[in-house]
Every structure is written in structure tokens, then in C-alpha cells.
Design a protein around this motif. Sequence first.
Motif, PDB file in Angstrom:
ATOM      1  N   ALA B 162      -0.836   2.587  -1.059  1.00 39.85           N
ATOM      2  CA  ALA B 162      -0.416   1.234  -1.432  1.00 39.85           C
ATOM      3  C   ALA B 162       1.107   1.162  -1.527  1.00 39.85           C
ATOM      4  CB  ALA B 162      -1.068   0.830  -2.745  1.00 39.85           C
ATOM      5  N   LEU B 163       1.722   2.220  -2.113  1.00 48.70           N
ATOM      6  CA  LEU B 163       3.186   2.249  -2.193  1.00 48.70           C
ATOM      7  C   LEU B 163       3.788   2.311  -0.794  1.00 48.70           C
ATOM      8  CD1 LEU B 163       3.981   4.666  -5.170  1.00 48.70           C
ATOM      9  CD2 LEU B 163       4.240   2.175  -5.075  1.00 48.70           C
ATOM     10  N   GLY B 164       3.159   3.104   0.085  1.00 45.81           N
ATOM     11  CA  GLY B 164       3.647   3.232   1.463  1.00 45.81           C
ATOM     12  C   GLY B 164       3.631   1.888   2.181  1.00 45.81           C
ATOM     13  N   VAL B 165       2.528   1.152   2.042  1.00 49.38           N
ATOM     14  CA  VAL B 165       2.445  -0.156   2.706  1.00 49.38           C
ATOM     15  C   VAL B 165       3.448  -1.122   2.084  1.00 49.38           C
ATOM     16  CG1 VAL B 165       0.930  -2.077   3.319  1.00 49.38           C
ATOM     17  CG2 VAL B 165       0.022   0.240   3.274  1.00 49.38           C
ATOM     18  N   LEU B 166       3.657  -0.970   0.777  1.00 51.62           N
ATOM     19  CA  LEU B 166       4.638  -1.823   0.101  1.00 51.62           C
ATOM     20  C   LEU B 166       6.049  -1.567   0.657  1.00 51.62           C
ATOM     21  CD1 LEU B 166       5.205  -3.903  -2.082  1.00 51.62           C
ATOM     22  CD2 LEU B 166       5.379  -2.046  -3.743  1.00 51.62           C
ATOM     23  N   VAL B 167       6.368  -0.291   0.865  1.00 50.80           N
ATOM     24  CA  VAL B 167       7.667   0.037   1.467  1.00 50.80           C
ATOM     25  C   VAL B 167       7.783  -0.634   2.839  1.00 50.80           C
ATOM     26  CG1 VAL B 167       9.031   1.904   2.494  1.00 50.80           C
ATOM     27  CG2 VAL B 167       8.046   2.193   0.227  1.00 50.80           C
ATOM     28  N   ALA B 168       6.723  -0.521   3.647  1.00 48.33           N
ATOM     29  CA  ALA B 168       6.745  -1.135   4.982  1.00 48.33           C
ATOM     30  C   ALA B 168       6.895  -2.648   4.876  1.00 48.33           C
ATOM     31  CB  ALA B 168       5.468  -0.784   5.744  1.00 48.33           C
ATOM     32  N   ALA B 245      -2.238   1.337  -7.969  1.00 47.67           N
ATOM     33  CA  ALA B 245      -2.666   1.155  -6.573  1.00 47.67           C
ATOM     34  C   ALA B 245      -2.957  -0.314  -6.302  1.00 47.67           C
ATOM     35  CB  ALA B 245      -3.914   2.011  -6.289  1.00 47.67           C
ATOM     36  N   LEU B 246      -3.690  -0.959  -7.205  1.00 51.86           N
ATOM     37  CA  LEU B 246      -4.061  -2.359  -6.989  1.00 51.86           C
ATOM     38  C   LEU B 246      -2.839  -3.264  -7.005  1.00 51.86           C
ATOM     39  CD1 LEU B 246      -7.387  -2.802  -8.969  1.00 51.86           C
ATOM     40  CD2 LEU B 246      -7.002  -2.851  -6.488  1.00 51.86           C
ATOM     41  N   ALA B 247      -1.937  -3.012  -7.975  1.00 53.84           N
ATOM     42  CA  ALA B 247      -0.751  -3.862  -8.074  1.00 53.84           C
ATOM     43  C   ALA B 247       0.112  -3.724  -6.824  1.00 53.84           C
ATOM     44  CB  ALA B 247       0.047  -3.494  -9.325  1.00 53.84           C
ATOM     45  N   ALA B 248       0.331  -2.458  -6.395  1.00 50.35           N
ATOM     46  CA  ALA B 248       1.155  -2.245  -5.205  1.00 50.35           C
ATOM     47  C   ALA B 248       0.491  -2.858  -3.984  1.00 50.35           C
ATOM     48  CB  ALA B 248       1.397  -0.747  -4.986  1.00 50.35           C
ATOM     49  N   ALA B 249      -0.827  -2.720  -3.895  1.00 55.41           N
ATOM     50  CA  ALA B 249      -1.533  -3.262  -2.733  1.00 55.41           C
ATOM     51  C   ALA B 249      -1.447  -4.783  -2.713  1.00 55.41           C
ATOM     52  CB  ALA B 249      -2.995  -2.808  -2.744  1.00 55.41           C
TER      53      ALA B 249
END
Lengths: 302, 259
Positions: B162-168, B245-249
Motif C-alpha cells: 500500500a505504501l509502495g502504491v502510495l509512493v507511485a 495498510a488500509l489508510a495508505a491504500a
Amino acid sequence: MPIIDVRNLHKRYGEKTAVDDVSFSVEEGEIFGILGPNGAGKTTTVECVAGMRPADAGSVSVLGRDPRRDRDEVRELLGVQLQEARLPDRLRTGEALDLYASFYRSPADTGRLLESLGIADKRDTQYRRLSGGQKQRLSIALALVENPRVAVFDELTTGLNPQARRDTWDLVENVRDSGVTVVLVTHFMDEAERLCDRIAVVDSGRIAALDTPAGLVARTDPEQRVTFRAPRDFDEQVLAARPEVASAHRSGHQVRVTGRGNLLHAVTSVLAREHVVAEDLRVERSNLDDAFVALTGRSPEA
Amino acid sequence: MNTDTERRSPVSALLRTAATEARLLTREPVAICVGILLPTVLLLGLGALPVLREPAPEFGGLRFVDTWAPMALILGTGILCVQHLPSTLASYREKGVLRRMSTTPVHPGVLLTAQIGVVSAAATLSALLLVLSSWLVLDVEPPSRPLLFTAAFAVGTASLIALGVLVAAVAPGATAASGLSTALYMLLLLVGGVFLPQNVLPGFLARLGEVTPPGAQLLLASWSGDSGGAVLPPLVQLAIMAGVALAAAALAARLFRWE
Ligand SMILES: Nc1ncnc2c1ncn2[C@@H]1O[C@H](COP(=O)(O)OP(=O)(O)OP(=O)(O)O)[C@@H](O)[C@H]1O
Ligand SMILES: [Mg+2]
């Protein structure tokens, strides 16, 4: 029914109006050109046609369907080659094509497609190792893999060398000959003149003219020029007596005649009558470049 | 045109795309070597030093390799989830791969989902490899609480993804994405105790490891049974990680741009 019908299309990005009241229709089986300088709104127009962007006003119909409302259907019928869309570096040509083929209901035979585009031997080559021309062919292949009724090519030959450009032109003609209607976005005059049945000249989001290549040339500048070298004792003003001739000037040995109609015949028959041996006889016709400058007030490739 | 052929289902498009993305991953030497193989190689390499195989009082009677095994795991999953994933997604956007896909009947979200699936599978492979080889070669006991360990790994990996997708989602381009993800990765490694074992980390950093992805403390506790002096009970740590995870997603889904 036209294949594509665009009526009073408007599109703005924030304050910037990219497409300003554009209307045109594309008939079955033609190669329809959209020609214009950088930032004219060509890409925006075709992106609205492909349903990738919503129009702000006006209507677009592709084979009688609305590209936004009936997006799934239109996506099965319209193939797009995007300006500046690349693929993952390590994806192989064949893999890309097979993957895209799997997205459609009735895809083309990918082997035959690669064959017809001349990249069958690149099936196992990674995207990053393809030349510019080969990438462009793959991009065309992806646009055709769905067996589309209409193909949109946006700046197909930008960045290609002259030979690759001519090869690509042949490909586009083959696509049309196979029954696909083609919309070709370009800012190359020679490309538009060679390929297109009709051309919409777009400038600052508006259609400045819409005609056949010959029609565009004729409507802007029907004047012709003939130049040749003649001995000093030849009086060029005898040419001015002919009705086809508008003006005749000399500088040194060089004579320059302008006029209309069958100007060349008029000039050569006067020269024959006067027993003048002319050297280096040339006819200059205005071309699409001149037409473009006349229509938009600027040079197309600047 | 023959229209009677059935449209392939979205699931089959997803599977095709995932298979292609998996093949692409196998062609990324860095992701494979660092993400999947390096944790195992590092742990086995360190385990070759006799002193690190001796029980030590500062590790609560455990050996260094026992306490460091979960850290090796974070090293690998971190590379896959917060480095490889965001830079791949950002480059797909920058190259117009996502836009190109949006002209087909298959939404580019399918490509995003496929990427996430492939990265999760690679992280799982990396973990299996590490657990098995450290058990067989170094005698590191397999997770003492397998269910809790599996849950911790799944939720921890999900939080990293989720953090990775947030970075993207927030990075304007591929270069920015890779800079941002490297910074995030180093931070996660530091807090996770990869540079220094949890036991010798300053107290506040070790506490932070209980609540930051991927939940280093919980992985350690459920693997070696060493709670590392964790204050929060395991299920609370698990819930916090799931919350992260949920918040970042949710944020990533909100901010993600396809072009
Ligand atoms: N996504 C966007 N956001 C904001 N402005 C945009 C965007 N895309 C295009 N524009 C602006 O809209 C105008 C038309 O752009 P468009 O890309 O349609 O031109 P074009 O005719 O295709 O040009 P080119 O020959 O350079 O490809 C330009 O002024 C451009 O700056
Ligand atoms: Mg353009």
C-alpha cells in the motif's frame, strides 16, 4: 453514414482552449488527415474521438456509437496508435501483441500481423532493443490487433529516418487497402499530401480548411512559376503578351515568369517562335507547404 | 467481423496480464537478486561466521541468526514492495503504458492489480526461501507461531505494498518515485532493525518498529518467540499494521493518476 462524425467539438484544459468548435466527418475507406502545427489541438481531437477524454461540448460518434457511453463497443472497433506511448522495456514484441490480442473479442492473427508489418523476425526481441522504426511498427500492430474498422494514427512517423518514413507510409496504405478507415494526425506536409484523401488543417483549435490535398493547394495559390536561363538579347516582355502570363522578370540570364493555366506551354511556344534556346527550364508549383502557410500564417514544421 | 466470439472475462485478462508481468519480473536482475535471493544469501553468509551462531546473552540466549532472520525478510520484501513496485508503476505511467491500455477494453487497473499480485507472490517466495533455508542450513527454528507469523507477514507485506502504491501515486515521475521509495525503504529498514538488531536499537526506535510497516517486532515475536520487549500485544500490532495498510491504500486509490 460517416464512420466518424464530430460536431462542434469543444475541449479546454483549465483556461486553455485546446479544441474550439471543430466539426468534420470521416467517410468509410478514406485516409483522413488532421494537419496542424504543434499545440493546434490535433491529439486532443483524436483523444476525444477515441473516448479517452470527455468533450466539454459538442458530439462525437464513431460508427454510430458514442465513444464515452458505448466505450466498450467503440474500443472493439477503433484501434489507436498514441503519440508518445511506449511499452515496458523488457517486454518482447510477440508477448506485447499476444497480450493485447487477448483483450479483444475477435483479434487478428498475431503471427500474420507481425509478418505484414515486417517485424516477424523481432518476435522475441525486447522492446528496448527495437529501433525507432520497429517500435513504431509494433505500435501500429497493437492498433490493428483488434481487427478494427477504424485506425487512428497520431504522429506515426515523427522521429523516423526518411527511409523508415516512406516504409511506414506504404504500411498505412496497405492498412487502408485492407478496408480499414484511417485517421492520420501529422504535421508533415509531404506525408499528408502523399497519403490523405482529405485533410483538415487545424490551427489554434479550429479547422482552418478541409479539402483534398489538391483542393487545398488550388484554393490558396493557383499561381505557377516558370524559370529558365536565356541569352541577354531575348526580350522577356514578349511573354507578357500571352494571356496565361501575369508577369515576366529578368535578372541577368535568369528569367522568371508567373501566371496561370497552361503556363509552361505558353512559355515554350513563345520561346520556340522566337528561336530562343532556354536552359534550365523549371516549373515551380505551389505545394501544400505554401497552402499551409497561407492558411495558418506560419510554417508547418517550425 | 465475427462478433459471436465470447469476450474474455476480466479474470482471464487479469491472469494473462499477471503472467506477462511475472515474466517481466524474472527479467529484472535487481529485483530478483536483491528482492528474492539476497535475504537468504545474506543470512546464510552471516550464519557462516561461527560467532553469529553462538547463543548470546544480549539476544536473550538466542543466536544472532535467530533474531536477524526476520530482518533479512524485511530487506527483501522492502525492495520488492516499496522500491520495485512504485518505480515500475511510475514508469508505466510515465511511458504511457497505462494510457495505452486505457484504449483497450481492459482497464489499466487490471495492470495495477496484476503488478500487486506478482509482487506479493515474489515476496512470499522470498519468505519461503528464507524460512526453509535458514531452518535446513542454520537450524533456525521455523516460526514458533506459524499462524500469527503468516498473518503478520501477509498484513505486513500488504502495508508495504500500500505504501509502495502510495509512493507511485504521489510521485510526479519515475525518477521522483525511485528517490522517494529509496528514502522510504531506508527508513523502514532502520526502524525495522535491519541495520541493528531490535534488541540493541534505542528503545524508542524498537517501539516504533511495533507500529510501522511491515511490523518487524511482530515478525520477530512470531518467528523466534522473542518478544523483543514489545509493549503492545501481538493482535494489536497486527490491527495497527492492517490500519496502516488500509489508510495508505485508500489514500493511494484517491491520488493515483493513470496519466
Ligand atoms: N493534458 C493536458 N493538460 C493541459 N493542457 C494540455 C494537455 N494536453 C494538451 N494541452 C494543451 O492543449 C493544446 C493542444 O494540445 P494537443 O496535444 O492537442 O496539440 P497537438 O496538435 O497534438 O500538438 P503536437 O503537434 O505538438 O502533438 C496545447 O496548447 C497543449 O499545451
Ligand atoms: Mg499531438
